[in-house]
Design an enzyme around this catalytic site. Sequence first.
Site, PDB file in Angstrom:
ATOM      1  N   GLY A 110       0.844  -1.178   0.000  1.00  9.45           N
ATOM      2  CA  GLY A 110       0.000   0.000   0.000  1.00  9.45           C
ATOM      3  C   GLY A 110       0.882   1.231   0.000  1.00  9.45           C
ATOM      4  O   GLY A 110       2.083   1.157  -0.290  1.00  9.45           O
TER       5      GLY A 110
ATOM      6  N   ASP B 158     -13.186  -0.669  12.144  1.00  6.34           N
ATOM      7  CA  ASP B 158     -13.122  -0.849  10.686  1.00  6.34           C
ATOM      8  C   ASP B 158     -13.600  -2.244  10.288  1.00  6.34           C
ATOM      9  O   ASP B 158     -12.981  -2.920   9.454  1.00  6.34           O
ATOM     10  CB  ASP B 158     -11.682  -0.615  10.207  1.00  6.34           C
ATOM     11  CG  ASP B 158     -11.623  -0.223   8.725  1.00  6.34           C
ATOM     12  OD1 ASP B 158     -12.691  -0.044   8.110  1.00  6.34           O
ATOM     13  OD2 ASP B 158     -10.500  -0.097   8.197  1.00  6.34           O
TER      14      ASP B 158
ATOM     15  N   PHE C 161       1.915   2.995   2.481  1.00  7.70           N
ATOM     16  CA  PHE C 161       2.870   3.091   3.583  1.00  7.70           C
ATOM     17  C   PHE C 161       3.500   1.765   3.978  1.00  7.70           C
ATOM     18  O   PHE C 161       4.508   1.759   4.669  1.00  7.70           O
ATOM     19  CB  PHE C 161       2.200   3.705   4.811  1.00  7.70           C
ATOM     20  CG  PHE C 161       1.560   5.032   4.528  1.00  7.70           C
ATOM     21  CD1 PHE C 161       2.330   6.139   4.245  1.00  7.70           C
ATOM     22  CD2 PHE C 161       0.179   5.154   4.517  1.00  7.70           C
ATOM     23  CE1 PHE C 161       1.749   7.357   3.966  1.00  7.70           C
ATOM     24  CE2 PHE C 161      -0.416   6.365   4.251  1.00  7.70           C
ATOM     25  CZ  PHE C 161       0.364   7.478   3.970  1.00  7.70           C
ATOM     26  N   GLY C 162       2.909   0.664   3.595  1.00  7.50           N
ATOM     27  CA  GLY C 162       3.429  -0.607   4.067  1.00  7.50           C
ATOM     28  C   GLY C 162       3.316  -1.725   3.064  1.00  7.50           C
ATOM     29  O   GLY C 162       2.714  -1.579   1.996  1.00  7.50           O
TER      30      GLY C 162
END
Length: 522
Positions: A161, A278, A163-164
């Site tokens: 993604g 979430d 950031f990771g």
Amino acid sequence: MSNNKMEEESNKQISTRTAMMPCGTTTTSTTIFESAAYHGLLPREDVQHLLKTEGDYLLRVSQPNMKSDSRQLIISTLIDKGATWNVGIRHVVIHRKSTGKYFINESTDFDSVEALLDHYKSTQTPLLTNVSNCIIKTPVPREKWELHHSDIELTKRLGQGQFGEVHRGKMKKKGRVQDIAVKLAKSSAVTKELIKEMMKEARMMRSYNHPNVVRIYGVALDDDPIMIVMELVKGGSLIDYLVRHAGKTTDAERMNNMISGSAWGLEYLHSRKCIHRDIASRNCLYDQNKNIKISDFGLSREGDSYKMTVARRVPIKWMAPEILRHFIYTRMSDVFSYGVMIWEIFSDGKEPFEEKKTAEVKQLLLNGSRLEFPAGTPVEIKDLVTKHLWCEDPKERIKMPEVVSRLEQITGVKQPPRPPRPDHDHKKEPKEKEAKDGSTRHHHGHGSSHHHHKEREASKTTVKTVDPTMATVVDGPNEKGPIESTTKVRRKSSRQTAAPQSKYARNVTSAGVSSSRAPSPD
């Protein structure tokens, strides 16, 4: 870590040892990094859980900041057990002169860090001249959840993604090799706040042990990049499964496996005071034994409620109306989102409010409108969701234990016995405010995701507390994806207990509900 591409990826990361090389910061001998008292990139927030007696100390490395990638070696020591953690613990930097000498106070320097530590321990000289009780006595070794990079081999990148990334890998533990999933931050995205968020997620997950919740084995902190090591689930995300099997999934599988299993997992999380924040099919994994596991705790918080105080990307189409009004999350807002996930399950993975713009969805939810279940949805399930999970007033929604009980009556499938609760002796962490940088959120990486899955991420919304009536759409690629495995599938458990028979119960065995726990690496 292993060869070729994995080595190339690893070389892109800034090693803590390399980052500590410039004069004016610190460099030290390999023996310090291999010392049991060396805890690598352990953040301040986690130090408090390890230092229990005055004089306890550990070594760690400072986290990166916006000005420099250079890091410093720090001694963290407990000076006052009765004080709050941010007062009772002192963090003292070890400096290095251009001559190569190490010091805390410039008047006294040493040839090595080991010599420096030996001096302050043996003489009980305060590390800080103006704090008389700032002394070191007992080095605190690493916990068993603090893993070594040298024991971890990355074998395949499963997804990424903004950031990771998530990799498949192997971990050596006590003479055996275990298949694992590894979540790590990209080198370009590593910030102090991102490290804190990753560690907060790992800290929370360490205490969870349930067959319907993804299990974490530990965190590798001794070098860059920080790695969150988790159980490897053979299968993929629930949303991908629903889309691939559209029109083929039976009601028995939906109810006995997907809905019931996720209810058991969420009930467990709520019993541990966890607000997931979430809940959605994209955040559940579904293995080849048709066991469902709740994952992605990047937004989760522990407590009875949580107020969002700054702008943050949030999934508005799964959101309870009270969050839109007051920005307050509770376990009952999870219940509402769980109802939306049930709708996803019976809609073959379609996006909620698919034809609606985000601003329209927000207004619909605030006006009391709800999703329409597709034709053929069992009446009992439809009534459960619309009458008891999607209530406007969160106080009128039923709690997860009651949801589980009602599902048992509908499906005839009783929840397997809950595994024993692991012991954790760390102190309760103080409440933390939302990170100001909304970009710090990260999830499982996104690999071979379906195009439909990507489009769903456009429904993520930033809610601005400045004006509660506004919601700005934030477009971006989905950062979640499947976790795969080459491990052998665990046999289905024979310990499942049947509740009174229902018209769905006859398919329980073939549906493969399992109460097996993930194997422990310890």
